[in-house]
Design a protein around this motif. Structure first.
Motif, PDB file in Angstrom:
ATOM      1  N   GLN A 268       0.809  -1.218   0.000  1.00 19.91           N
ATOM      2  CA  GLN A 268       0.000   0.000   0.000  1.00 19.91           C
ATOM      3  C   GLN A 268       0.839   1.264   0.000  1.00 19.91           C
ATOM      4  OE1 GLN A 268      -3.965  -0.225   1.997  1.00 19.91           O
ATOM      5  NE2 GLN A 268      -2.817  -1.407   3.502  1.00 19.91           N
ATOM      6  N   VAL A 269       1.996   1.218   0.650  1.00 15.30           N
ATOM      7  CA  VAL A 269       2.936   2.343   0.615  1.00 15.30           C
ATOM      8  C   VAL A 269       4.279   1.808   0.128  1.00 15.30           C
ATOM      9  CG1 VAL A 269       1.769   3.540   2.519  1.00 15.30           C
ATOM     10  CG2 VAL A 269       3.742   2.074   2.994  1.00 15.30           C
ATOM     11  N   ALA A 270       5.099   2.693  -0.394  1.00 17.79           N
ATOM     12  CA  ALA A 270       6.413   2.284  -0.882  1.00 17.79           C
ATOM     13  C   ALA A 270       7.295   1.860   0.290  1.00 17.79           C
ATOM     14  CB  ALA A 270       7.069   3.427  -1.652  1.00 17.79           C
ATOM     15  N   LEU A 271       7.993   0.734   0.111  1.00 12.52           N
ATOM     16  CA  LEU A 271       8.913   0.218   1.114  1.00 12.52           C
ATOM     17  C   LEU A 271      10.330   0.196   0.548  1.00 12.52           C
ATOM     18  CD1 LEU A 271       6.902  -2.880   2.441  1.00 12.52           C
ATOM     19  CD2 LEU A 271       6.848  -0.536   3.308  1.00 12.52           C
ATOM     20  N   VAL A 277       9.488   1.408   5.774  1.00  6.28           N
ATOM     21  CA  VAL A 277       8.620   2.337   5.051  1.00  6.28           C
ATOM     22  C   VAL A 277       9.456   3.499   4.516  1.00  6.28           C
ATOM     23  CG1 VAL A 277       6.704   3.977   5.271  1.00  6.28           C
ATOM     24  CG2 VAL A 277       6.549   1.721   6.336  1.00  6.28           C
ATOM     25  N   GLN A 278       9.285   3.786   3.258  1.00  8.96           N
ATOM     26  CA  GLN A 278      10.034   4.866   2.621  1.00  8.96           C
ATOM     27  C   GLN A 278       9.341   6.201   2.850  1.00  8.96           C
ATOM     28  OE1 GLN A 278      11.527   4.110  -1.379  1.00  8.96           O
ATOM     29  NE2 GLN A 278      10.787   6.134  -2.020  1.00  8.96           N
ATOM     30  N   VAL A 279      10.108   7.200   3.274  1.00  7.65           N
ATOM     31  CA  VAL A 279       9.577   8.552   3.454  1.00  7.65           C
ATOM     32  C   VAL A 279      10.386   9.516   2.609  1.00  7.65           C
ATOM     33  CG1 VAL A 279       8.659   8.147   5.771  1.00  7.65           C
ATOM     34  CG2 VAL A 279      11.018   8.933   5.498  1.00  7.65           C
ATOM     35  N   GLU A 280       9.770  10.660   2.310  1.00  6.03           N
ATOM     36  CA  GLU A 280      10.474  11.680   1.551  1.00  6.03           C
ATOM     37  C   GLU A 280      11.617  12.243   2.392  1.00  6.03           C
ATOM     38  OE1 GLU A 280       7.879  14.730   0.132  1.00  6.03           O
ATOM     39  OE2 GLU A 280       6.339  13.293  -0.519  1.00  6.03           O
ATOM     40  N   PRO A 281      12.758  12.500   1.777  1.00  7.70           N
ATOM     41  CA  PRO A 281      13.897  13.036   2.533  1.00  7.70           C
ATOM     42  C   PRO A 281      13.516  14.300   3.298  1.00  7.70           C
ATOM     43  CG  PRO A 281      14.601  12.393   0.337  1.00  7.70           C
ATOM     44  CD  PRO A 281      13.103  12.280   0.356  1.00  7.70           C
ATOM     45  N   GLY A 282      13.897  14.349   4.567  1.00  6.59           N
ATOM     46  CA  GLY A 282      13.619  15.526   5.386  1.00  6.59           C
ATOM     47  C   GLY A 282      12.200  15.627   5.874  1.00  6.59           C
ATOM     48  N   SER A 283      11.414  14.569   5.718  1.00  3.08           N
ATOM     49  CA  SER A 283      10.027  14.609   6.171  1.00  3.08           C
ATOM     50  C   SER A 283       9.620  13.220   6.627  1.00  3.08           C
ATOM     51  CB  SER A 283       9.098  15.084   5.046  1.00  3.08           C
ATOM     52  OG  SER A 283       8.764  13.998   4.189  1.00  3.08           O
ATOM     53  N   THR A 284       8.362  13.077   7.025  1.00  3.31           N
ATOM     54  CA  THR A 284       7.807  11.769   7.375  1.00  3.31           C
ATOM     55  C   THR A 284       6.707  11.371   6.404  1.00  3.31           C
ATOM     56  OG1 THR A 284       6.187  12.772   8.896  1.00  3.31           O
ATOM     57  CG2 THR A 284       8.332  12.127   9.827  1.00  3.31           C
ATOM     58  N   ARG A 285       6.600  12.050   5.289  1.00  2.18           N
ATOM     59  CA  ARG A 285       5.567  11.757   4.289  1.00  2.18           C
ATOM     60  C   ARG A 285       5.889  10.459   3.551  1.00  2.18           C
ATOM     61  NH1 ARG A 285       6.249  17.369   3.806  1.00  2.18           N
ATOM     62  NH2 ARG A 285       7.780  17.082   2.117  1.00  2.18           N
TER      63      ARG A 285
END
Length: 331
Positions: A268-271, A277-285
């Motif tokens: 469901q989310v990118a891993l 779990v993959q998040v955008e650099p510098g964030s938790t998105r």
């Protein structure tokens, strides 16, 4: 990335209408509780679902000496204080476990082990990661009393002592090198005749005068005393001829990796590699707008209570800003 593939919900006439939340936090370690504190202060009325191990890995940790403001604090006590703080700020803390999370529709749909059904505008994932253990009864007996899976957390207690590190990958070599700052001797025990770690790490390990590598051996038992409870060594078995030998040690560090608790959102989310779990650099998105991830679930580098708490703060702020941009901050 493929479309979300959460198991479909199958409501019937007896299924209760889901309760709606602006923000749901899944997980109750330092990341989850800190997110709850910040989200409650932002008037988001968050609900935190604790999961199967309320408090996370710190509940099986004894002395914590690197939490700012506390020279020493027991891990379980620290988590009790965090939970109390979150409740005092207005967060709702629920003892339950999320069994299904559908991120393919909005608001997101949630089912819990208790039978509760929820919808949420935004979700913070803080389900953490678990150290991989050998699975020995003696290992479990001495966890927190000489057996550890975190050299950064516990290495300080082994100043001038001899320790074992079990494993052969990057984690094991990095743990062994870190422990040379404290221990008088570090023995790396590996069941094969070569390491999987990066070559540059191997070179540093082999050059270090405090390190000995014991090839082709595996741990079959952790030995220790009862009064006081503590490790005295381990029993090793040769993987080549089956012979058994004892080896003395004051501590045993298991370094065979971690498993992030990402099954709930797999597909469901990118891993990233390893299931983090993959998040955008510098964030938790995450890759799904409105879904944020914090703590050991996404962090395979630091894995500290303080960095998890920092990410929990970031996740709450990211969620607050996202909800505001969607016009969902006030309901």
């Amino acid at each position: 990335m493929s479309a979300p593939t959460a198991p479909p919900f199958a409501p019937d006439a007896t299924t209760p209408v889901p309760e709606h939340l602006r923000l749901l936090i899944i997980g109750s370690g330092p990341a989850g509780y800190t997110a709850a504190i910040y989200a409650a202060r932002a008037m988001l009325k968050p609900r935190l679902i604790q999961g199967m191990q309320p408090g996370g890995q710190l509940t099986i940790t004894t002395e914590v000496e690197n939490w700012p403001g506390d020279t020493e604090v027991q891990g379980p006590d620290l988590m009790v204080r965090m939970e109390a703080h979150a409740r005092a700020m207005g967060a709702e803390v629920v003892t339950d476990t999320v069994t299904r999370l559908d991120l393919s529709r909005r608001p997101f749909l949630v089912e819990c082990d208790s039978g509760a059904r929820l919808t949420a505008d935004a979700v913070i994932l803080a389900t953490g990661a678990q150290a991989r253990w050998l699975g020995l009864p003696s290992e479990a007996r001495f966890q927190g009393f000489g057996v550890s899976a975190c050299a950064t957390c516990d290495g300080f207690f082994y100043r001038g002592k001899e320790v074992l590190v079990i494993g052969g990958g990057n984690t094991a070599v990095e743990e062994a090198l870190f422990l040379t700052n404290f221990a008088s001797k570090v023995t790396l025990v590996h069941r094969r005749d070569s390491l999987r770690a990066e070559r540059i790490l191997q070179d540093r390990l082999f050059r270090h005068p405090k390190v000995e590598v014991l090839w082709n051996h595996e741990v079959v038992e952790i030995t220790g005393d009862d009064n006081p409870l503590g490790v005295t060594g381990a029993v090793l078995r040769s993987t080549t001829d089956g012979s058994v030998r004892p080896i003395p040690a004051d501590g045993v560090f298991i370094a065979i990796g971690h498993t992030p608790a990402s099954e709930l959102v797999k597909g469901q989310v990118a891993l990233r590699d390893g299931g983090y779990v993959q998040v955008e650099p510098g964030s938790t998105r995450t890759s799904v707008p409105g879904v944020f991830a914090a703590g050991d679930l996404t962090d395979d580098t630091y894995r500290q209570a303080i960095t998890s708490a920092g990410m929990g703060c970031m996740a709450a702020l990211d969620a607050e800003h996202w909800l505001a941009a969607q016009g969902l901050a006030e309901r």
